[in-house]
Design a protein around this motif. Structure first.
Motif, short mmCIF file in Angstrom:
data_model
loop_
_atom_site.label_atom_id
_atom_site.label_comp_id
_atom_site.label_asym_id
_atom_site.label_seq_id
_atom_site.Cartn_x
_atom_site.Cartn_y
_atom_site.Cartn_z
N ALA A 130 0.83 -1.22 0.00
CA ALA A 130 0.00 0.00 0.00
C ALA A 130 0.86 1.26 0.00
N LEU A 131 1.93 1.27 0.79
CA LEU A 131 2.81 2.44 0.84
C LEU A 131 3.52 2.68 -0.49
N GLU A 132 3.73 1.61 -1.24
CA GLU A 132 4.39 1.71 -2.54
C GLU A 132 3.57 2.56 -3.52
N THR A 133 2.26 2.65 -3.30
CA THR A 133 1.39 3.32 -4.27
C THR A 133 1.50 4.83 -4.24
N PHE A 134 2.06 5.41 -3.15
CA PHE A 134 2.06 6.87 -3.10
C PHE A 134 3.28 7.51 -2.44
N LEU A 135 4.21 6.71 -1.91
CA LEU A 135 5.40 7.29 -1.30
C LEU A 135 6.65 6.84 -2.05
N PRO A 136 7.61 7.76 -2.27
CA PRO A 136 8.86 7.38 -2.93
C PRO A 136 9.61 6.32 -2.13
N LYS A 137 10.49 5.58 -2.80
CA LYS A 137 11.22 4.50 -2.15
C LYS A 137 12.10 4.98 -1.01
N ASP A 138 12.60 6.21 -1.10
CA ASP A 138 13.49 6.71 -0.05
C ASP A 138 12.78 7.67 0.91
N SER A 139 11.46 7.67 0.90
CA SER A 139 10.69 8.55 1.78
C SER A 139 10.96 8.21 3.25
N CYS A 140 11.29 9.22 4.04
CA CYS A 140 11.54 9.01 5.47
C CYS A 140 10.27 8.52 6.17
N GLN A 141 9.12 9.08 5.78
CA GLN A 141 7.86 8.63 6.36
C GLN A 141 7.64 7.14 6.10
#
Length: 441
Positions: free
Chosen positions: A332-343
């Protein structure tokens, strides 16, 4: 569905060398056969299971060899399967290091350490995906309707997300046509040491909620149950026996116009599900808790948790179930956050903490003991509770919430239970209950 993970040429060479090196280990060779050149989720799962099998036989050498392959696949900034694998590898390394402390030495693949969040950061964390908000929305809507006609409300709150649920309810109560009731929230003084972790105390949370309630003209009181001075940390580091003791002797002194609500969000899983004594007929802490809250005669009990069975004593069963369940938040996180996102890295780190406890520990150290929603439903019925259906307004509110998130999220009904899904896979369930004795429809 799960994304396929393609191995590069280097990984293929690693696998070929390992397969040749382990010709005496036919089971491992079998696991690797067909995985050369690519590693999809099924191949990764096979490797994890062979590593677990080696560890259960105390074969650290074989376990190391499988970990070496996994280490060249895992990446905390790769695709969802690679990221998930990095946390399973960390959990297996943790388990292996207790068998042979000097035998296992792999890098951490850039894994992020957990840290204390501010209240603002926690709010953002909760909003990332509807993993928690689903339960909040369903519970608050059910509570709002159950307390109609009451001028006072007392909520016993057992949850792990530091009262993040309640500002929305306070806001709804402030708009109640007949005026807001007075609201009292009681929380235990301790919680399991699991993410998310906050940098303020329960008392500070109460002050912040009180300020918000005052701003919304909702009469408010916040109570923190004190620890028992006789709680035995050696037997139970989370003082659950102390909490149960306090609950069983709690004098709520409810007024005739006061509703009692017991809210359990991702909490029951941390109560031991094994018999609380040498006799297998003894009740578990989980069942004792349910008996105690039933005796308080609440107007409503909310139960929300993750819909997966991770109580199995078999390590292999836990790995299979955990791997095929916890890909959901990673995907799910893959759908809207960049791979290196700190969040994203921090959120995944908290999931990784769960994986490490489920895979790396046994006995009382393994505190993540989830059971399927259907099993918990039966446990509630056995304890003398009656399930209630969610109203259409609640269903509509939950659907509106999910519209704020990625299209992969959905909701379905299973009898009186609401279930949050990701691409059709169950993730979180929500149920509401009342004591069956004396219930009038």
């Amino acid at each position: 569905m799960k994304a396929e993970l393609r191995g590069n040429a280097t990984t293929s060479i690693y696998l070929q060398n390992l397969s040749l090196f382990n010709t005496q280990q036919s089971s491992l060779s079998g696991a690797l056969k067909g995985c050369l050149g690519s590693l999809d989720a099924a191949c990764i799962e096979k490797l994890l299971l062979h590593c677990a099998s080696a560890l259960e036989r105390n074969d650290v050498t074989l376990a190391q060899q499988v970990m070496w392959v996994l280490n060249n696949v895992a990446s905390s900034t790769g695709d969802p399967n690679q990221r998930l694998t990095s946390w399973f590898l960390k959990a297996l390394i943790s388990r292996a290091s207790r068998l042979c402390p000097t035998a296992v030495n792999f890098n951490g693949n850039g894994i992020v350490e957990r840290r204390l969040m501010s209240v603002t950061e926690l709010a953002v964390y909760v909003d990332l995906i509807p993993w928690h908000r689903f339960g909040y929305c369903a519970a608050n809507s059910a509570i709002y309707r159950a307390i109609q006609g009451y001028s006072r409300v007392h909520i016993l709150d057992f949850s792990i997300t530091h009262c993040m649920q309640w500002p929305t309810l306070i806001d709804a109560l402030a708009k109640r046509p007949e005026g807001p009731p007075s609201l009292k929230i009681t929380v235990p003084s301790c919680r399991p040491p699991v993410p998310p972790l906050l940098n303020v105390t329960s008392e500070e949370i109460g002050l912040r909620l009180g300020n918000f309630a005052k701003f919304r003209d909702v009469p408010f009181e916040f109570i923190v149950l004190d620890d028992s001075p006789n709680a035995s940390e050696s037997d139970n580091p989370f003082h659950f026996e102390s909490i149960l003791s306090q609950l069983s002797s709690l004098d709520l002194n409810l007024a005739d116009d006061e509703a009692l609500v017991i809210n359990c969000q991702n909490w029951v899983r941390y109560l031991c599900d094994e018999p609380n004594g040498v006799d297998s007929r003894d009740a578990s802490l989980r069942d004792i808790f349910l008996d105690i809250i039933k005796a308080l005669d609440p107007n409503l009990v909310i139960l929300v948790d993750e819909d997966v069975d991770l109580c199995e004593p078999s390590l292999a069963s836990r790995i299979t179930t955990c791997f095929n369940y916890l890909w959901i938040p990673f995907d799910a996180l893959e759908t809207f956050l960049p791979k290196d996102s700190c969040q994203r890295l921090e959120y995944e780190s908290d999931i990784g903490h769960k994986i490490e406890n489920i895979i790396g520990f046994e006995g009382f150290q393994r505190i993540e003991r989830l059971e399927l929603g259907s099993k918990l439903v039966q446990r509630m019925k056995n304890a003398g509770f009656l399930s209630l259906p969610f109203g259409e307004e609640t269903v509509s509110e939950v659907k509106s919430l999910l519209d704020e998130h990625a299209s992969g999220w959905g909701m379905k009904r299973e009898e009186d239970t609401l279930v949050l899904t990701w691409k059709g896979h169950n993730s979180v369930f929500a149920t509401v209950w009342v004591p069956s004795n004396g219930y009038v429809n």
